[in-house]
Design a protein around this motif. Structure first.
Motif, PDB file in Angstrom:
ATOM      1  N   GLY A 114     -11.177  99.193  31.577  1.00 10.22           N
ATOM      2  CA  GLY A 114     -10.759  99.208  30.162  1.00 10.22           C
ATOM      3  C   GLY A 114     -11.021 100.561  29.548  1.00 10.22           C
ATOM      4  N   CYS A 115     -12.254 101.066  29.692  1.00  3.61           N
ATOM      5  CA  CYS A 115     -12.616 102.344  29.076  1.00  3.61           C
ATOM      6  C   CYS A 115     -12.790 103.445  30.113  1.00  3.61           C
ATOM      7  CB  CYS A 115     -13.895 102.187  28.249  1.00  3.61           C
ATOM      8  SG  CYS A 115     -15.301 101.622  29.225  1.00  3.61           S
ATOM      9  N   CYS A 163     -15.459 100.477  34.669  1.00  5.03           N
ATOM     10  CA  CYS A 163     -14.717  99.557  33.807  1.00  5.03           C
ATOM     11  C   CYS A 163     -13.298 100.099  33.676  1.00  5.03           C
ATOM     12  CB  CYS A 163     -15.374  99.458  32.427  1.00  5.03           C
ATOM     13  SG  CYS A 163     -14.294  98.680  31.191  1.00  5.03           S
ATOM     14  N   GLU A 218     -19.861  99.699  27.097  1.00  7.13           N
ATOM     15  CA  GLU A 218     -19.163 100.786  26.415  1.00  7.13           C
ATOM     16  C   GLU A 218     -18.081 100.277  25.468  1.00  7.13           C
ATOM     17  OE1 GLU A 218     -19.490 104.066  26.236  1.00  7.13           O
ATOM     18  OE2 GLU A 218     -21.321 103.966  27.473  1.00  7.13           O
ATOM     19  N   CYS A 219     -17.167  99.448  26.025  1.00  8.48           N
ATOM     20  CA  CYS A 219     -15.989  99.083  25.233  1.00  8.48           C
ATOM     21  C   CYS A 219     -16.003  97.626  24.760  1.00  8.48           C
ATOM     22  CB  CYS A 219     -14.703  99.389  26.013  1.00  8.48           C
ATOM     23  SG  CYS A 219     -14.450  98.345  27.462  1.00  8.48           S
ATOM     24  N   CYS A 268     -18.414  94.754  28.948  1.00  4.44           N
ATOM     25  CA  CYS A 268     -18.669  96.172  29.181  1.00  4.44           C
ATOM     26  C   CYS A 268     -19.530  96.687  28.023  1.00  4.44           C
ATOM     27  CB  CYS A 268     -17.357  96.949  29.260  1.00  4.44           C
ATOM     28  SG  CYS A 268     -17.580  98.733  29.286  1.00  4.44           S
TER      29      CYS A 268
HETATM   30 ZN   LIG Z   1     -15.304  99.310  29.248  1.00  2.00          ZN
END
Ligand SMILES: [Zn+2]
Length: 246
Positions: free
Chosen positions: A207-208, A205, A233-234, A231
Motif C-alpha cells: 500500500g505505502c 507493505c 505506516e499507512c 500497516c
Molecule cells: Zn502501508
C-alpha cells in the motif's frame, strides 16, 4: 479483529476491483473528448456572436443601399419630368429655358454622384455578405466537430459503463466472501485512504511501499493467522500471503 486468512486474502481481490473502478471513474472524468467539447462550445459561442454582428452589418448595408437607390430614382424622375417639359415646347421664354436646362444638368450630376454612392455601398455589402457566409461556414464546421466529439464521448462512456457494470458485479461476488465486520473496516479505510487493504510482499507493505522493520516482521510472524493486521505506516489492512517473506 479476527478473520479467516482466506477471507483476508479476498480483500486483495476486492482492492484490485476497487482500483479498477477508480481507474474507470478517473477515465470518465478525464476523457479528452470532454475538453474538446468544451473548447468547441466556446468557439461556437464566439462564432455565433460574430455571425450575428456580421448579419447586422449586412442588413444595415442592405437598408442603406435601398435608401440610396430610392434617392437616385427620385432625382432621375425629376430630371425626366424636366426633360419632358423642355421637349414639349411649353416653355418658350429664353430665361426659363436656360433655367430648365441648367436644372436638368444639375440633376444629372446629382444622379451620377448618387449612383456612385450606391456602387460604394454595394461593394461594402458584398464584402459583408461574404463575411456572413464565411462565418456561417466556420460555425457549421465547429458544430460538426463538436457533434463528432460528443459521439466519441458517448461511445467511450458506453464502454466505461459496461466495464464498470462488470466490475461492480464481480465486486459484489467477492464482497459476499468477506465477513461483515472485516468488510466494514475495509470500506472505512478505503474511504479514508483510497485503498483499504494491501498485501505484505517480501517484507514490504504494497500500500505505502514501506519496508517493515525486523521487529515488526517478528511481531507479524508471531501473530495468529486469523489476526487482522494493520500497516503501521499507512494504517491499511496488511494481508499475509505466501509471498509475504515471513
Ligand atoms: Zn502501508
Amino acid at each position: 479483529m479476527k478473520a479467516a486468512p482466506d477471507a483476508q486474502k479476498r480483500l486483495l481481490d476486492l482492492a484490485e476491483l476497487d482500483s479498477v473502478a477508480d481507474r474507470l471513474a478517473h477515465r470518465r472524468r478525464t476523457l479528452p473528448e470532454l475538453a474538446e467539447i468544451d473548447e468547441q462550445s466556446k468557439r461556437y459561442a464566439k462564432l455565433a456572436t460574430e455571425v450575428i454582428e456580421a448579419e447586422t452589418e449586412a442588413g444595415d448595408l442592405a437598408r442603406e443601399q435601398a435608401k440610396a437607390e430610392g434617392d437616385v430614382d427620385t432625382v432621375r424622375a425629376r430630371a425626366e419630368r424636366d426633360q419632358k417639359r423642355l421637349d414639349s415646347g411649353a416653355v418658350t421664354s429664353p430665361k426659363d429655358l436656360a433655367s430648365l436646362q441648367s436644372e436638368i444638368a444639375s440633376l444629372h450630376r446629382r444622379q451620377g454622384d448618387l449612383e456612385e454612392v450606391v456602387l460604394e455601398i454595394m461593394e461594402r455589402r458584398e464584402a459583408a455578405d461574404s463575411k456572413v457566409a464565411d462565418l456561417r461556414g466556420k460555425l457549421d464546421e465547429v458544430a460538426a466537430a463538436r457533434g463528432a466529439a460528443e459521439d466519441r464521448r458517448d461511445a467511450a462512456l458506453v464502454e466505461i459503463d459496461k466495464e464498470a457494470g462488470e466490475t461492480a458485479g464481480r465486486r459484489s461476488a467477492v464482497a459476499g466472501d468477506i465477513p461483515a465486520d472485516l468488510l466494514g473496516l475495509y470500506e472505512k479505510l478505503r474511504e479514508q485512504y483510497g485503498v483499504g487493504a494491501a498485501m505484505l510482499r517480501g517484507g514490504r507493505c504494497q500500500g505505502c511501499k514501506v519496508a517493515l522493520s525486523i521487529a515488526e516482521m517478528n511481531r507479524i510472524k508471531a501473530a495468529p493467522h486469523d489476526d487482522v493486521l494493520r500497516c503501521d505506516e499507512c494504517r491499511r489492512i496488511l494481508v499475509r500471503t505466501a509471498e509475504s517473506g515471513l
